[in-house]
Design an enzyme around this catalytic site. Sequence first.
Site, mmCIF file in Angstrom:
data_model
loop_
_atom_site.group_PDB
_atom_site.id
_atom_site.type_symbol
_atom_site.label_atom_id
_atom_site.label_comp_id
_atom_site.label_asym_id
_atom_site.label_seq_id
_atom_site.Cartn_x
_atom_site.Cartn_y
_atom_site.Cartn_z
ATOM 1 N N GLU A 47 0.885 -1.254 0.095
ATOM 2 C CA GLU A 47 -0.020 -0.126 0.065
ATOM 3 C C GLU A 47 0.828 1.167 -0.028
ATOM 4 O O GLU A 47 0.584 2.312 -0.626
ATOM 5 C CB GLU A 47 -1.042 0.058 1.244
ATOM 6 C CG GLU A 47 -2.293 -0.854 0.966
ATOM 7 C CD GLU A 47 -2.870 -0.719 -0.104
ATOM 8 O OE1 GLU A 47 -3.273 0.369 -0.676
ATOM 9 O OE2 GLU A 47 -3.608 -1.808 -0.699
ATOM 10 N N TYR A 130 -6.657 6.259 4.691
ATOM 11 C CA TYR A 130 -6.721 5.299 3.497
ATOM 12 C C TYR A 130 -5.964 3.875 3.834
ATOM 13 O O TYR A 130 -6.304 2.743 3.851
ATOM 14 C CB TYR A 130 -6.341 5.914 2.138
ATOM 15 C CG TYR A 130 -6.095 4.351 1.287
ATOM 16 C CD1 TYR A 130 -7.088 4.019 0.544
ATOM 17 C CD2 TYR A 130 -4.765 4.204 0.870
ATOM 18 C CE1 TYR A 130 -6.929 2.943 -0.157
ATOM 19 C CE2 TYR A 130 -4.528 2.895 0.235
ATOM 20 C CZ TYR A 130 -5.707 2.399 -0.448
ATOM 21 O OH TYR A 130 -5.339 1.354 -1.104
ATOM 22 N N ASP A 148 -9.559 5.972 -1.582
ATOM 23 C CA ASP A 148 -8.335 6.589 -2.464
ATOM 24 C C ASP A 148 -8.967 7.322 -3.665
ATOM 25 O O ASP A 148 -10.362 7.506 -3.662
ATOM 26 C CB ASP A 148 -7.157 5.719 -3.037
ATOM 27 C CG ASP A 148 -7.860 4.324 -3.525
ATOM 28 O OD1 ASP A 148 -9.244 4.568 -4.130
ATOM 29 O OD2 ASP A 148 -6.941 3.787 -4.404
#
Length: 368
Positions: A47, A130, A148
């Site tokens: 991520e 996020y 996102d």
Amino acid sequence: MNDKWKENIKQIDKRRLQSDLVSWFEREKRDLPWRRSKDPYNIWVSEIMLQQTKVDTVIPYYERFLEKFPTMESFASADDESVLKIWEGLGYYSRVRNLHSAIKEVVKNYNSQVPDTREEISKLRGIGPYTAGAILSIAYGKPEHAVDGNVMRVLSRILRIEQDIAKPATRKTFEQAVSELIDHDNPSSFNQGLMELGALVCTPTSPSCLLCPVREHCLAFEAGVEKELPIKTRKKSTKHVDLVAAVLKTEDEKFLIRKRPSKGLLADLWEFPNVETLGSFGQMRTTIKEYIQDELQISAEIETGAFTKVDHVFSHLTWSINVFAGEFQLPNDYNKENCRVVTREELEQYAFPVSHQTIWRTYLEKYL
């Protein structure tokens, strides 16, 4: 006006939307290496890498990273130079510095267990709303929002949310919307399905509505306004800077490099000597020669013409770098802070920005 989406969401059959989205994702999802793991460390690394970076670019970096640092303990014990080197070329280096700091904290204070609550995980450096939601939903199966750009674009169309997604305050709207819609039985596939839909089908300029698995739930498609959403203000214009640089070597082929400041753009990375120039091309050789002499305290012979020009684009800035080659003699007592003289083999162990990697490759082709 800003709460209109709450009325719109009442028009959606949430259970059918969840089912259609999750089944599509599980059937059509791309085979990406981080999707083969539920390890929160692996998910976390992926991520962070995927922030502002394309999937195809991330894949080899992700695989190399976990090969070198397969556990949090191995990464936590790495020195800063190794950390920057493994990230070299991915850009936005504050990401890996924050990741390194946060992993060290998890190893030290959380017994190498990534926190599984939003409150705790959000305390770690570099983890925003996020990233927290992505790790919690994908690794731990918790029904947490992970919003996102892809998710905002998809939901702006499905729920016909007519708010400017470029404004930070708007993100709260989408976080609330995901919390209302998320599949509590399969939050991982739901969140990833929204992201995948935005990446592959519900694209920014030409959404493939006829291929969309949730088209019948989409209020923007129903109204024929899918191409008008999301609403997003334009970015400010970028700044342009002209630079002149030099690759300098000694008679025995050692090279001068310097370390960038520990704060600011490309902090702590290594580079060839360079300086901003406001003069004409004809003055660039003089500019870099004087800079090397005055600032680095080295006398160098610089070739008359630049051997390459490198253009590099950041999100807020562009560089044009004219690069000269030259030679210098190293003073016996040379001890300039943040400068080093290294062999070719040693140089390639240091982490350089992409623009200076390009400079080095071009230099090797022309001179070595």
